[in-house]
Structures are given as C-alpha cells and as structure tokens.
Design an enzyme around this catalytic site. Structure first.
Site, short mmCIF file in Angstrom:
data_model
loop_
_atom_site.label_atom_id
_atom_site.label_comp_id
_atom_site.label_asym_id
_atom_site.label_seq_id
_atom_site.Cartn_x
_atom_site.Cartn_y
_atom_site.Cartn_z
N CYS A 165 71.37 49.93 11.06
CA CYS A 165 70.67 50.75 10.08
C CYS A 165 69.21 50.37 9.90
O CYS A 165 68.42 51.14 9.36
CB CYS A 165 71.38 50.67 8.73
SG CYS A 165 73.03 51.43 8.72
N PHE A 216 79.14 57.68 7.80
CA PHE A 216 78.11 57.95 8.79
C PHE A 216 78.05 59.41 9.24
O PHE A 216 79.07 60.09 9.35
CB PHE A 216 78.29 57.04 10.01
CG PHE A 216 78.13 55.59 9.69
CD1 PHE A 216 76.94 55.11 9.17
CD2 PHE A 216 79.17 54.69 9.90
CE1 PHE A 216 76.78 53.77 8.86
CE2 PHE A 216 79.02 53.35 9.60
CZ PHE A 216 77.83 52.89 9.08
N HIS A 306 66.43 52.61 2.49
CA HIS A 306 67.56 53.08 3.29
C HIS A 306 68.82 53.08 2.44
O HIS A 306 69.24 52.03 1.93
CB HIS A 306 67.77 52.18 4.51
CG HIS A 306 69.05 52.47 5.23
ND1 HIS A 306 69.24 53.61 5.98
CD2 HIS A 306 70.22 51.78 5.29
CE1 HIS A 306 70.47 53.60 6.47
NE2 HIS A 306 71.08 52.50 6.08
N ASN A 339 74.88 58.53 5.70
CA ASN A 339 74.14 57.46 6.34
C ASN A 339 73.99 57.78 7.83
O ASN A 339 74.97 57.76 8.57
CB ASN A 339 74.88 56.13 6.15
CG ASN A 339 74.15 54.95 6.74
OD1 ASN A 339 73.18 55.09 7.47
ND2 ASN A 339 74.63 53.75 6.45
#
Length: 390
Positions: A165, A216, A306, A339
């Site tokens: 990430c 994800f 993030h 994500n």
C-alpha cells in the site's frame, strides 16, 4: 575543475521545488456493492456451504466503511480459470498473463487524464515511474504503458514491484527527487493495482484471506510531477516540500506481500497493525515537520492519508486529536473505492484537490502512505495559489 563541476551540477538541478502538476484516476467498469459482495463472493467461489466464514465476511464488509468496489476480474473470467480459487493449485502464470495486458491499459486511462489536464505534449514527459503489486515480468507494465501513451524512446523508466500500500507514496517520493535533480524533467507517476493476482476462495485454514476480500479493489492513479512550471500552460497544485520514510521497529511481520505459485499472498495482522499506526503517527509527523522549522498544529494541515482500513484512520484521527472532517478525503475514497493499494493515495490526493478548489483549505498539508515493513511514507505538501484558480 571543481568550479566547472559545480557549474555543471548547478545547471542540472531545478531552481524550485517539485510540484504536482496534474492528477488522473481510473477504475475498471465492473462494480460490486459492498452489501452484495459476501453473497457474490461465496457464490462465484462455490463456497456457500461455509456459512461461518460467510458470516465473518459480512461482518468485515460492514466494518470497512466501503460502499462499493471496482474489479477487472468478472464472474466469467473466474469461471474460465477455476484454479484461481484454490490456493493449492498453481495459477501465478495465468494471473500474470491477465495483468500483463490489463494493468498497462488501466494505467494508460488514468495517465491520459493526467496528461490532458497537464496541457503539454506527451513527448515532453522525460521520466516514467510505475508502481504495481500486480506484475512481475520484464519487459513490464512500464514499457507497455510507454508504448500505449506514445512516450519518446528516451524516457527514463523506473519500475516498483510489491511495495504494498505504500507504493504510491514511494513513487511520488522518487518523482520529487527526479524532478528536482534533472532540470526541465517532467515525471509521469502511474500506480495500478488489479486484485485478480490475489483473488481466491475462502479457506478455514487461512481466515486472513477474508481480510483482503473485504477490503481491496482495482484502480489506477497517475500524477505529473515537475519543477519550475512553464507558465501559463502548467498549473502547480501542491509543492512537494520534503519526504521521509520510517520503518517501525519489530513490525515486519504485521504486513507482508509475497509471490506464490497460487498468486500473490501475504498477511495483514490487523489487530497488531491498527494500534501501531496510532502509536507512531505523531512522531513520524514531528520528524517530518521539525527540520523545516514549521510550528504547525495538526488541525491547521490538510490531509491526504492512505485509507488502508477504516480502523487505522480512526486511530490516526484519535491519536492526533483531529477536528471532524480533517480526514474526509481519505474516508470518501475508502467509501467509494475501497483500498486500491498503492493507487489509493493518488485518489485521496485528487479528492483533496477537488475539495480545496471548492472551499477554503490550509496552506500546509501532509500525504502519508503505509506499507510492508511496517513502513510509513510521509510527504510535506504546500498548496499553491494556483490550486484556487480553476
């Protein structure tokens, strides 16, 4: 001779700091709502008999703060590759073949948007940085992307693999150095992620698989970075003031990524990871701002963080005692896309740009990414006056 070398070195460097000149993002067309995802996932993996695991996934999906996610892989694609569902069956080659075609195309879509907003010719791009957790081949995504976009053959390419990430933040860190140390450089950063390389069915022996399945999604983000803007064509948005990277000691086990015969795998020990972020965030920020001599209050900053998982954002919010809405850009991207690994922070930066163009925001800000290590990438940003000029 020493003075000649100094003059040469000086002529090679930019006069001013690197800046974000434009941003573009893209997602595959197929979208699945988070409410429907558990039923969708257990149906296409033919695992509806695993009722306990399905209930766990439902709970995870409800707790993510995500409304929908986008995927390159479809039910039809997975149906044509049933071995993707079984961790014990070799599938890496087939997964990488799919990504080798799809990843450059998705990255090109995002990059084309960034180039159009930038306003200059694609042949003015001098450097290309591509980050992805979805490829492991050479020639790779970078060369294919350069071909699709029509970059000149002399473009300097750098490829980042398996940085998790934090890869988007790491790519921007490298872009800053390239832009400031190569006068006239224009760096295209492209981050692209496809979860087809990691998709697999649920297994009682590997419950951590569900964490990734709940979180994800697929996406690509692109940024043009350069110093000494060419007026009036270029419009700097955020000056990239300083960058740093911190590895938290004794945390290399909490977040891992690795290539296996069954595709990309890894571990995300969320119970350990969540408090680590909250306990170390303020020190990382102090280390970044201290040398600059900026006595800032965290609530005076704008934020592009993030959003790995919602609980980490909540921990950061609490640890820094932030006012309501300070992490709104991160929460918005998490809600609308999930994500997307390294690409996510570019989506967040673009969302923060949009918000600052429409309403007042602080002059100083910070971009942060988190990845395997446990690694914290920190970039101090300064919003320019051009940000307000649409």
């Amino acid at each position: 001779m020493a003075s000649i070398l100094r003059d040469i070195r000086s002529s090679q460097r930019a006069d001013g700091p690197a800046a974000v000149l434009s941003i573009g993002t893209a997602n595959p067309p197929d979208c699945v709502s988070q409410d429907e995802y558990p039923d969708y996932y257990f149906r296409i993996t033919k695992s509806e008999h695993l009722t306990d695991l399905k209930q766990k996934l439902k709970t995870m999906c409800q707790n993510t703060g995500t409304k929908k996610r986008f995927f390159h892989h479809t039910e039809q694609l997975l149906g044509a590759h049933p071995h993707f569902l079984d961790r014990g069956k070799p599938s890496l080659n087939d997964r990488l073949k799919i990504a080798a075609v799809a990843a450059p195309e998705l990255a090109a879509t995002a990059a084309a948007k960034a180039i159009a907003k930038w306003g200059r010719s694609v042949t003015d791009i001098t450097h290309l940085i591509v980050s992805s957790n979805s490829g492991a081949h050479a020639p790779g995504i970078d060369l294919r992307l350069a071909s699709i976009l029509g970059l000149r053959s002399s473009v300097c390419r750098t490829m980042l693999h398996l940085n998790g990430c934090s890869s988007g933040s790491a790519a921007l860190r490298l872009a800053k150095d390239m832009a400031e140390n190569n006068r006239g450089a224009r760096v295209l950063v492209a981050c692209v992620e496809l979860t087809v390389v990691a998709f697999r069915g649920p297994e009682e022996a590997y419950p951590h698989t569900l964490v990734g399945q709940a979180s994800f999604g697929d996406g690509a983000g692109a940024v043009i970075v350069g110093a000494d803007a060419v007026r009036p064509i270029e419009r700097p948005l955020f000056e990239m003031v300083s960058v740093s990277q911190t590895v938290i000691p004794d945390t290399d086990h909490v977040l891992t990524v690795q290539l296996t015969e069954g595709g990309i795998d890894g571990h995300l020990l969320s119970r350990e990871l969540i408090p680590i972020a909250g306990q170390n965030i303020e020190q990382c920020l102090s280390d970044a701002f201290g040398p600059l001599g900026l006595g800032v209050d965290w609530n005076d900053l704008f934020w592009a963080v993030h959003p790995g998982i919602r609980a980490i954002l909540d921990q950061i919010d609490k640890a820094l005692r932030l006012e309501p809405g300070k992490l709104a850009a991160s929460f918005t991207v998490l809600r609308e896309y999930g994500n997307m690994l390294g690409a996510t922070v570019i989506f967040v930066l673009d969302e923060q740009r949009r918000r600052m163009e429409e309403e007042e925001g602080g002059e100083w800000g910070v971009l942060m990414g988190f990845g395997p290590g446990f690694t914290v990438e920190t970039m101090v940003l300064r919003a320019t006056s051009d940000l307000k000029k649409k």
